[in-house]
Design a protein around this motif. Structure first.
Motif, PDB file in Angstrom:
ATOM      1  N   UNK A  16       0.870  -1.169   0.000  1.00  0.00           N
ATOM      2  CA  UNK A  16       0.000   0.000   0.000  1.00  0.00           C
ATOM      3  C   UNK A  16       0.915   1.230   0.000  1.00  0.00           C
ATOM      4  N   UNK A  17       0.379   2.351  -0.485  1.00  0.00           N
ATOM      5  CA  UNK A  17       1.181   3.571  -0.622  1.00  0.00           C
ATOM      6  C   UNK A  17       0.559   4.681   0.222  1.00  0.00           C
ATOM      7  N   UNK A  18       1.421   5.456   0.872  1.00  0.00           N
ATOM      8  CA  UNK A  18       0.953   6.669   1.550  1.00  0.00           C
ATOM      9  C   UNK A  18       1.589   7.889   0.899  1.00  0.00           C
ATOM     10  N   UNK A  19       0.811   8.929   0.743  1.00  0.00           N
ATOM     11  CA  UNK A  19       1.332  10.222   0.288  1.00  0.00           C
ATOM     12  C   UNK A  19       0.850  11.292   1.269  1.00  0.00           C
ATOM     13  N   UNK A  20       1.795  11.856   2.023  1.00  0.00           N
ATOM     14  CA  UNK A  20       1.451  12.967   2.910  1.00  0.00           C
ATOM     15  C   UNK A  20       1.349  14.227   2.049  1.00  0.00           C
ATOM     16  N   UNK A  65      -5.117  -1.772  -8.321  1.00  0.00           N
ATOM     17  CA  UNK A  65      -5.648  -2.291  -7.052  1.00  0.00           C
ATOM     18  C   UNK A  65      -4.764  -1.957  -5.851  1.00  0.00           C
ATOM     19  N   UNK A  66      -3.610  -1.329  -6.083  1.00  0.00           N
ATOM     20  CA  UNK A  66      -2.768  -0.933  -4.935  1.00  0.00           C
ATOM     21  C   UNK A  66      -3.463   0.224  -4.221  1.00  0.00           C
ATOM     22  N   UNK A  67      -3.749   0.070  -2.920  1.00  0.00           N
ATOM     23  CA  UNK A  67      -4.415   1.162  -2.190  1.00  0.00           C
ATOM     24  C   UNK A  67      -3.496   2.378  -2.026  1.00  0.00           C
ATOM     25  N   UNK A  68      -4.069   3.553  -2.202  1.00  0.00           N
ATOM     26  CA  UNK A  68      -3.348   4.808  -1.973  1.00  0.00           C
ATOM     27  C   UNK A  68      -3.983   5.525  -0.784  1.00  0.00           C
ATOM     28  N   UNK A  69      -3.158   5.896   0.182  1.00  0.00           N
ATOM     29  CA  UNK A  69      -3.613   6.664   1.348  1.00  0.00           C
ATOM     30  C   UNK A  69      -3.100   8.091   1.211  1.00  0.00           C
ATOM     31  N   UNK A 123      -8.807   4.440  -2.946  1.00  0.00           N
ATOM     32  CA  UNK A 123      -8.128   5.664  -2.494  1.00  0.00           C
ATOM     33  C   UNK A 123      -8.745   6.066  -1.157  1.00  0.00           C
ATOM     34  N   UNK A 124      -7.896   6.272  -0.177  1.00  0.00           N
ATOM     35  CA  UNK A 124      -8.351   6.638   1.170  1.00  0.00           C
ATOM     36  C   UNK A 124      -7.746   7.988   1.559  1.00  0.00           C
TER      37      UNK A 124
END
Ligand code: SF4
Length: 328
Positions: free
Chosen positions: A210-214, A239-243, A277-278
């Motif tokens: 999963x990926x996070x972007x601040x 399908x890779x979740x992005x936060x 996308x979260x």
């Protein structure tokens, strides 16, 4: 303290650490940028080995990992130090300063995880890749007990050590801070390409990613950035979740918190390419929910860290039967 795995001896008792792309060259008695490696007598040592800063049983959603055993708890730990210098660091009291540590051997850490109804161990809080030798040994102990390993990381590691670690890592949340190399250089004292390589290699190795972007006000909040980021992720897999995570002023960054409208814009751009996308660090009744990309119904409802998975049945949407890439 044990001898580090990845380094070269140089003339005059100097050493070059080859664990991460900083490739610090250290004279005798000196520590690297991350403070986790030290030249002692012309050899490089992992001075942070077995030195844990925090130990807490956290909801897996807090990592954040939303598609990896949703609703479970995971014992979480981490070291002091980091190989980046992000001016907006949200964990700077352990990444850039030194917080109290305690000694926990790898086997003992794995036993702690098995005792506390955790699905395994998350290496997190500061930067766990600079704790490489400890993460590798502990992850083996965790697997011996049939538990899972999760890394929450900036992804800044050289390819060889990453490939050696990946067989023991079940899930990873990698922070992609920007799609601009100049951002990494000027704001983080790092570089972009190794981070993207880590995401790609982890995904290709079958690790859950999963990926996070601040999203930081005025720094990485342009429409172009969100197009670039979601394009790049979608080429690996939509399908890779992005936060997308809301920034608040911290450490050396004083610009205002990310406007909620900016997060809404970012979310809507990312959803053009990505299925999940979260938005985190913000109170919104639906931005943390998992929606079936086929029928549009809510499969996992999240209320803060409370999770209702009752519409996830055998890895499929309970309403339309669409298979969902969620491990549970
Ligand atoms: S792991 Fe630490 S000591 Fe080694 S190259 Fe990276 S920052 Fe330098």
């Amino acid at each position: 303290m044990i001898e580090a795995t990845y380094y070269q001896k140089l003339a005059g008792s100097k050493v070059r650490c080859t664990l991460c792309p900083q490739e610090c060259v250290l004279s005798e008695g000196k520590s690297g940028i991350c403070r986790g490696k030290k030249n002692v007598g012309g050899k490089l040592f992992a001075s942070n080995y077995e030195m844990a800063v925090s130990l807490a049983l956290d909801p897996i959603e807090k990592k954040p990992l939303y598609h990896f055993f949703p609703g479970a708890n995971i014992l979480s730990t981490g070291p002091n130090g980091c190989n980046f210098r992000c001016r907006f660091c949200q964990n700077w009291t352990i990444s850039q300063e030194t917080s109290p540590e305690r000694v926990i051997h790898p086997k003992q850490m794995a036993e702690e995880a098995s005792k506390c109804k955790s699905i395994g161990l998350a290496y997190t809080y500061a930067e766990p890749l600079i704790w490489y030798e400890y993460v590798l040994e502990t992850s083996k102990e965790i697997h011996k007990l049939g538990l899972k390993n999760a890394l929450v990381t900036n992804g800044f590691i050289n390819e060889k050590p990453l490939r050696a670690l990946l067989p023991f890592i079940d899930a990873m949340n990698v922070d992609i801070k920007s799609m601009e190399g100049s951002f990494y250089q000027s704001i983080c004292s790092g570089s972009l390409e190794p981070v993207l390589r880590t995401v790609q290699l982890a995904y290709e190795a079958g690790c859950h990613v999963e990926i996070t972007n601040l999203v930081v006000t005025d720094l990485n909040d342009s429409e172009e950035h969100f197009h670039k980021l979601s394009d790049w992720i979608s080429k690996l897999s939509p399908d890779i979740p992005l936060h997308l995570s809301r920034y608040f002023p911290n450490y050396k960054m004083t610009v205002a918190p990310t406007p909620v409208e900016t997060l809404a814009m970012a979310r809507s751009i990312a959803l053009q390419k990505l299925n999940y996308v979260y938005v985190g660090n913000v109170s919104h009744e639906a931005w943390g929910d998992t929606i079936c990309p086929k029928c549009g119904k809510c499969i996992i409802k999240r209320y803060g860290y409370a999770v209702d998975c009752s519409h996830l049945k055998d890895g499929k949407c309970d309403f339309c039967g669409h298979p969902l890439p969620i491990l549970s």
